[in-house]
Design a protein around this motif. Structure first.
Motif, PDB file in Angstrom:
ATOM      1  N   ASP A 177      -2.671   4.630   7.100  1.00 42.04           N
ATOM      2  CA  ASP A 177      -1.763   3.476   7.204  1.00 42.04           C
ATOM      3  C   ASP A 177      -2.355   2.081   7.242  1.00 42.04           C
ATOM      4  N   ALA A 178      -3.485   1.970   7.846  1.00 44.10           N
ATOM      5  CA  ALA A 178      -4.236   0.634   7.936  1.00 44.10           C
ATOM      6  C   ALA A 178      -4.481   0.073   6.402  1.00 44.10           C
ATOM      7  N   GLU A 179      -4.910   1.076   5.458  1.00 49.19           N
ATOM      8  CA  GLU A 179      -5.313   0.878   4.122  1.00 49.19           C
ATOM      9  C   GLU A 179      -4.121   0.380   3.357  1.00 49.19           C
ATOM     10  N   VAL A 180      -2.827   1.139   3.499  1.00 46.47           N
ATOM     11  CA  VAL A 180      -1.520   0.638   3.057  1.00 46.47           C
ATOM     12  C   VAL A 180      -1.390  -0.482   3.288  1.00 46.47           C
ATOM     13  N   ARG A 181      -1.435  -1.017   4.588  1.00 43.38           N
ATOM     14  CA  ARG A 181      -1.099  -2.528   4.961  1.00 43.38           C
ATOM     15  C   ARG A 181      -2.035  -3.289   4.082  1.00 43.38           C
ATOM     16  N   ARG A 182      -2.978  -3.128   4.098  1.00 48.56           N
ATOM     17  CA  ARG A 182      -4.060  -4.108   2.985  1.00 48.56           C
ATOM     18  C   ARG A 182      -3.625  -3.897   1.574  1.00 48.56           C
ATOM     19  N   LEU A 183      -3.172  -2.933   1.294  1.00 49.68           N
ATOM     20  CA  LEU A 183      -2.758  -2.737  -0.167  1.00 49.68           C
ATOM     21  C   LEU A 183      -1.419  -3.755  -0.677  1.00 49.68           C
ATOM     22  N   PHE A 184      -0.692  -3.627   0.518  1.00 53.23           N
ATOM     23  CA  PHE A 184       0.672  -4.234   0.443  1.00 53.23           C
ATOM     24  C   PHE A 184       0.398  -5.691   0.532  1.00 53.23           C
ATOM     25  N   ALA A 185      -0.572  -6.228   1.232  1.00 52.65           N
ATOM     26  CA  ALA A 185      -0.629  -7.561   1.270  1.00 52.65           C
ATOM     27  C   ALA A 185      -1.246  -8.145  -0.065  1.00 52.65           C
ATOM     28  N   VAL A 186      -2.142  -7.109  -0.549  1.00 53.97           N
ATOM     29  CA  VAL A 186      -2.643  -7.718  -1.827  1.00 53.97           C
ATOM     30  C   VAL A 186      -1.797  -7.638  -3.065  1.00 53.97           C
TER      31      VAL A 186
END
Length: 527
Positions: A177-186
């Motif tokens: 989930d934490a990496e998904v949040r970062r991906l969505f920000a990108v």
């Protein structure tokens, strides 16, 4: 674009392979600054359409317009020069090259003498890695990176060019989930710059958050396009599968507290390996009862996969210490072959590299681990083997022209079903699942969930890793949370929530300890 003209317009796209009509009359309009989702079951044609757009398939029917101008896409290099980048579901990195070499492959900065400028290359790669939230040495070989890290390296590679259209095929399939949040920000940063994003995913909940528009494909044909904000989930699923699906997460009765323990690992310890990126494990305790589904949760690099691999014998007996028992009998994890003989089976995280022989047939792959079951008088009973494979292929609804089809020609989700068939044919008493629904559509997910529940009802113990917290919360009787190779929480179904799992997954330096009364308390260690 003026007057609402789409940045990308695809009309009447068709594509055929020997014996298969993959696409027929598909259309797609994507506007600048938009996230346009593609939905459909495995084999619906989503990846084929994106491979046409990325130039991977030089011959196709129909027309493509970019910024209102007709283009003929004949190679990936040509597509990149037009500003079209793609992150493939099956990673396309070169394992023995460095992270920097992979990110800037074909676009290496040069010195005045025409040589590769290694320093500028490392600096540029480090900047792109930081943009996607990765802290890696750009000189590190890609082979040493975990699957989730490689997926983010693919994103950094796509960002290295001058993007107009970015295609993302299941980009979150290996991310927590934490990496998904970062991906969505990108993604939001890119769309704010006017980049159009074509986004393939089977996770409807994430599409509701990130997508603006959705187009549904079924059996290689166009079904319809909807604004994501007003789309009804049941309607989208109906468009995708063309049949009633039923409840996605059927909840079985709770497992009896006195059910026998099938698998128990105590003080499981694994030495780390910086060459391969293997996470060390420290005194991990986990057990699974007959008929129970236990989940392993945690962030990328927490040690979830390492727990399964250690029990399965993938790291050999020297790297692993601790006490493991199967049905109360001491068991030493020696090798995967040894594990299979003792009733364990494992669906690995990376099906392409770890589970399948892509150049061989569905039948060969499905029966490979269970050949001992069909051996008669020193020879394999091919008739019995064929019947068993046919039954599993039918039960798992594998979309294939036949069991003699080459498994590498199937869609990613159908390849995953072949991996599951391979495990089930060994008739395991303990099933280890590492991201079992990665790259699998919603219809196939429902089928895999039903199979898991059916196996549990028959007494199989299931230990599974998933980056999808809703999946763990719905399927599992208990969830064990890991952080940096240590157990930081053990939650039963009634007390598990996404917030409690994420809190424990980020509890650096916190170790779960047990009191004499069986209660748990947290002990914080200086690191």
């Amino acid at each position: 674009m003026p007057d609402g003209t789409p940045l990308l317009a695809m009309r009447g796209i068709g594509k055929s392979f020997p014996g298969v009509r993959a696409l027929a009359g598909v259309r797609l309009d994507v506007h600048a600054g938009e996230v346009h989702a593609l939905l459909g079951e495995n084999g619906a044609g989503k990846s084929t359409l994106c491979n046409v757009l990325s130039g991977a398939f030089g011959s196709y029917e129909g027309s493509v317009e970019l910024a209102g101008e007709p283009v003929a896409l004949h190679s990936p290099g040509h597509a990149r020069r037009l500003g079209i980048g793609m992150i493939h579901q099956e990673l396309t990195l070169v394992p023995d090259m460095s992270v920097a070499d992979n990110i800037l492959l074909g676009a290496e900065p040069r010195t005045r003498l025409g040589r590769v400028d290694a320093r500028r290359m490392r600096d540029r790669a480090a900047t792109l890695l930081a943009d996607v939230g990765l802290r890696l040495d750009p000189r590190q070989p890609v082979r040493q990176c975990r699957i989730a890290e490689q997926q983010l390296i693919e994103l950094a590679k796509a960002l290295s060019g001058d993007l107009r259209v970015l295609i993302m095929d299941e980009p979150t399939s290996a991310l927590a989930d934490a990496e998904v949040r970062r991906l969505f920000a990108v993604i939001r940063t890119l769309t704010a710059r006017g980049v159009a994003v074509v986004y393939i995913s089977h996770r409807l909940e994430e599409l509701e958050e990130i997508a603006d528009t959705v187009t549904v494909l079924r059996d290689g044909g166009y079904v319809g396009t909807r604004a994501m904000a007003g789309a009804d989930r049941a309607e989208l699923i109906g468009m995708m599968v063309g049949r009633p699906l039923g409840e996605l997460y059927p909840r079985p009765a709770s497992v009896a507290a006195d059910a026998p323990v099938r698998l128990r690992a105590e003080r499981l310890t694994l030495t780390g390996d910086t060459r391969t990126g293997r996470t060390a494990l420290h005194d991990v305790d986990v057990h699974v009862r007959a008929g129970e589904i236990v989940g392993l949760a945690g962030l990328m690099g927490a040690g979830r996969t390492e727990v399964l691999e250690s029990v399965y014998g993938a790291h050999g007996p020297r790297a692993v210490t601790g006490r493991v028992t199967l049905d109360g009998v001491p068991y030493r994890p020696r090798s995967p072959r040894w594990a299979i003989r003792h009733g364990l089976a494992m669906v690995a995280e990376d099906r392409k590299a770890q589970s399948l022989v892509l150049g061989n047939t569905v039948r060969f792959n499905a029966s490979l681990a269970a050949l001992a079951r069909f051996r008669r008088y020193g020879r394999v009973d091919r008739r019995a083997e064929g019947r068993a494979v046919d039954e599993q292929v039918a039960a798992l609804r594998v979309r294939t022209p036949g069991t003699q089809a080459v498994v590498g020609t199937l869609s990613g989700g159908n390849q995953q079903k072949v991996v599951l068939a391979k495990c089930l044919l060994t008739r395991p008493s303990v099933l280890l699942l590492d991201e079992p629904t990665r790259g699998v559509d919603v219809g196939a997910k429902a089928e895999i969930y039903a199979i898991c529940h059916r196996l549990a009802e028959q007494g199989t113990a299931i230990l599974m890793v998933s980056s999808e917290l809703p999946e763990l919360l719905a399927l599992c009787d208990r969830i064990v949370v890991l952080c940096e190779g240590r157990v930081t929480a053990e939650l039963d179904r009634a007390e598990a929530t996404q917030e409690r799992i994420l809190t424990a997954a980020m509890a650096r330096g916190t170790v779960l300890t047990r009191t004499a009364a069986g209660r748990t308390e947290e002990e914080v260690h200086d690191r």
